[in-house]
Design a protein around this motif. Structure first.
Motif, mmCIF file in Angstrom:
data_model
loop_
_atom_site.group_PDB
_atom_site.id
_atom_site.type_symbol
_atom_site.label_atom_id
_atom_site.label_comp_id
_atom_site.label_asym_id
_atom_site.label_seq_id
_atom_site.Cartn_x
_atom_site.Cartn_y
_atom_site.Cartn_z
ATOM 1 N N SER A 50 -29.370 -7.078 12.315
ATOM 2 C CA SER A 50 -29.985 -6.989 10.997
ATOM 3 C C SER A 50 -29.730 -5.608 10.379
ATOM 4 C CB SER A 50 -31.492 -7.236 11.153
ATOM 5 O OG SER A 50 -32.086 -7.204 9.907
ATOM 6 N N LYS A 54 -23.681 -6.971 6.826
ATOM 7 C CA LYS A 54 -22.978 -8.258 6.718
ATOM 8 C C LYS A 54 -23.009 -8.776 5.274
ATOM 9 C CE LYS A 54 -25.769 -10.232 9.769
ATOM 10 N NZ LYS A 54 -26.671 -9.098 10.055
ATOM 11 N N THR A 56 -23.608 -7.093 2.604
ATOM 12 C CA THR A 56 -22.870 -6.165 1.740
ATOM 13 C C THR A 56 -21.396 -6.520 1.744
ATOM 14 O OG1 THR A 56 -24.482 -4.401 2.095
ATOM 15 C CG2 THR A 56 -22.251 -3.719 1.448
HETATM 16 N N1 LIG Z 1 -28.464 -2.775 -3.468
HETATM 17 C C1 LIG Z 1 -28.682 -1.944 -2.450
HETATM 18 N N2 LIG Z 1 -29.030 -0.654 -2.683
HETATM 19 C C2 LIG Z 1 -29.244 0.210 -1.672
HETATM 20 N N3 LIG Z 1 -29.144 -0.113 -0.373
HETATM 21 C C3 LIG Z 1 -28.820 -1.386 -0.076
HETATM 22 C C4 LIG Z 1 -28.582 -2.370 -1.091
HETATM 23 N N4 LIG Z 1 -28.271 -3.542 -0.492
HETATM 24 C C5 LIG Z 1 -28.321 -3.320 0.837
HETATM 25 N N5 LIG Z 1 -28.649 -2.026 1.089
HETATM 26 C C6 LIG Z 1 -28.778 -1.407 2.424
HETATM 27 O O1 LIG Z 1 -27.559 -1.633 3.110
HETATM 28 C C7 LIG Z 1 -27.806 -1.862 4.495
HETATM 29 C C8 LIG Z 1 -27.139 -3.156 4.893
HETATM 30 O O2 LIG Z 1 -27.796 -4.242 4.248
HETATM 31 P P1 LIG Z 1 -27.222 -5.731 4.318
HETATM 32 O O3 LIG Z 1 -28.181 -6.618 3.610
HETATM 33 O O4 LIG Z 1 -25.819 -5.720 3.881
HETATM 34 O O5 LIG Z 1 -27.264 -5.983 5.891
HETATM 35 P P2 LIG Z 1 -27.261 -7.342 6.728
HETATM 36 O O6 LIG Z 1 -26.468 -7.059 7.957
HETATM 37 O O7 LIG Z 1 -26.829 -8.467 5.880
HETATM 38 O O8 LIG Z 1 -28.802 -7.493 7.083
HETATM 39 P P3 LIG Z 1 -29.691 -8.804 7.422
HETATM 40 O O9 LIG Z 1 -29.063 -9.476 8.600
HETATM 41 O O10 LIG Z 1 -31.029 -8.226 7.744
HETATM 42 O O11 LIG Z 1 -29.693 -9.653 6.190
HETATM 43 C C9 LIG Z 1 -29.322 -1.846 4.677
HETATM 44 O O12 LIG Z 1 -29.685 -0.573 5.143
HETATM 45 C C10 LIG Z 1 -29.856 -2.068 3.284
HETATM 46 O O13 LIG Z 1 -31.089 -1.437 3.108
#
Ligand SMILES: Nc1ncnc2c1ncn2[C@@H]1O[C@H](COP(=O)(O)OP(=O)(O)OP(=O)(O)O)[C@@H](O)[C@H]1O
Length: 258
Positions: A50, A54, A56
């Protein structure tokens, strides 16, 4: 019609993303040095803990989020914005469906916007409503559907737009275990029938192994990248109880335990 499967290859080179580039002080990269090639027609999994980035990465491929550096090309074309070659299936079907439209109207929404003639719209919506197993529910509204049925409507609507590339962000994460399993099987059937490229985000190793041909492992952030790619040669339908499945599961699990 979809393009042939050998097209729509996604090339990612030295891709990086920071959400605080404008801020003074150190730039914090969420993802950095991501290199990856995903072939047309492939079912690729992005697996990682998490918050590793991913979504992003998926949103950059979708064109919803701009990259901070590196390259993202589909075939020879640099991706800078959303395009009709790509569509995203989100975890929360509720937020992507219009509650005042029926199943059929939701599925036909994009086609109406494109001014597709009514008989053609009807033919396409019939076909995809059938493909996702919702025949007989065409006139229901989202509030009359279960979570799994709503996710099927979202999938049918996305497929009706005929994108070559399906970007799926934990699409079954909000479903109960039984519905999730059914949807996973259905997705494999649909993928094999439609020959789409699928990039599927999950943090669930079992889901990754049930679905993916290749599994890209993302490291813990910040500056996350794809550290390893596992091939999954097991044939479909995959048997979670088989020793081969268990062996792959253990390999990937031990990767995270390192
Ligand atoms: N629009 C944004 N502005 C600032 N930070 C962001 C933004 N979107 C995501 N982040 C940050 O980028 C990092 C990665 O987030 P992301 O949602 O891409 O991860 P993930 O692996 O998909 O997580 P999860 O499995 O929990 O959904 C996190 O620290 C999040 O807080």
């Amino acid at each position: 019609m979809s393009l042939p499967a050998q097209q729509n290859t996604i090339h990612i080179e030295a891709l990086r993303k920071s959400y605080n580039e404008q801020a003074s002080g150190d730039v914090r990269y969420i993802i950095k040095d991501v290199n990856l090639v995903i072939k047309g027609g492939e079912f690729f999994i992005l697996l990682g803990p998490s918050g590793c980035g991913k979504s992003t990465l998926l949103n950059i491929i979708a064109g919803f989020v701009s990259k901070s550096g590196g390259h993202l090309r589909i075939d020879d074309v640099e991706v800078k914005e959303p395009g009709k070659d790509r569509a995203v299936v989100f975890q929360q079907a509720d937020s992507s469906l219009f509650p005042w439209l029926t199943v059929r109207e939701n599925v036909e929404f994009g086609l109406r916007m494109k001014k597709t003639p009514k008989p053609e719209r009807r033919r396409i919506s019939d076909s995809f409503i059938g493909l996702v197993g919702l025949t007989g529910h065409e006139n229901k509204f989202p509030k009359e559907l279960s979570g799994g049925m709503k996710q099927r409507v979202q999938l049918a609507r996305v497929l009706a737009g005929d994108p070559a590339i399906l970007l799926m962000d934990e699409p079954f994460g909000a479903l109960d275990a039984m519905t999730r399993r059914t949807m996973q099987k259905e997705l494999i059937r649909i993928w094999r029938e439609t020959n789409k490229t699928v990039i599927f985000v999950t943090h669930d190793i079992q889901e990754a192994l049930l679905l993916g041909q290749r599994i890209g492992i993302m490291s813990v952030g910040p500056s996350s990248n794809i550290t390893d790619i596992y091939d999954n040669p097991l044939s479909f339908p995959r048997d979670e109880a088989s020793p081969e499945f268990g062996e792959l599961y253990n390999q990937i699990q031990s990767h995270f335990a390192r």
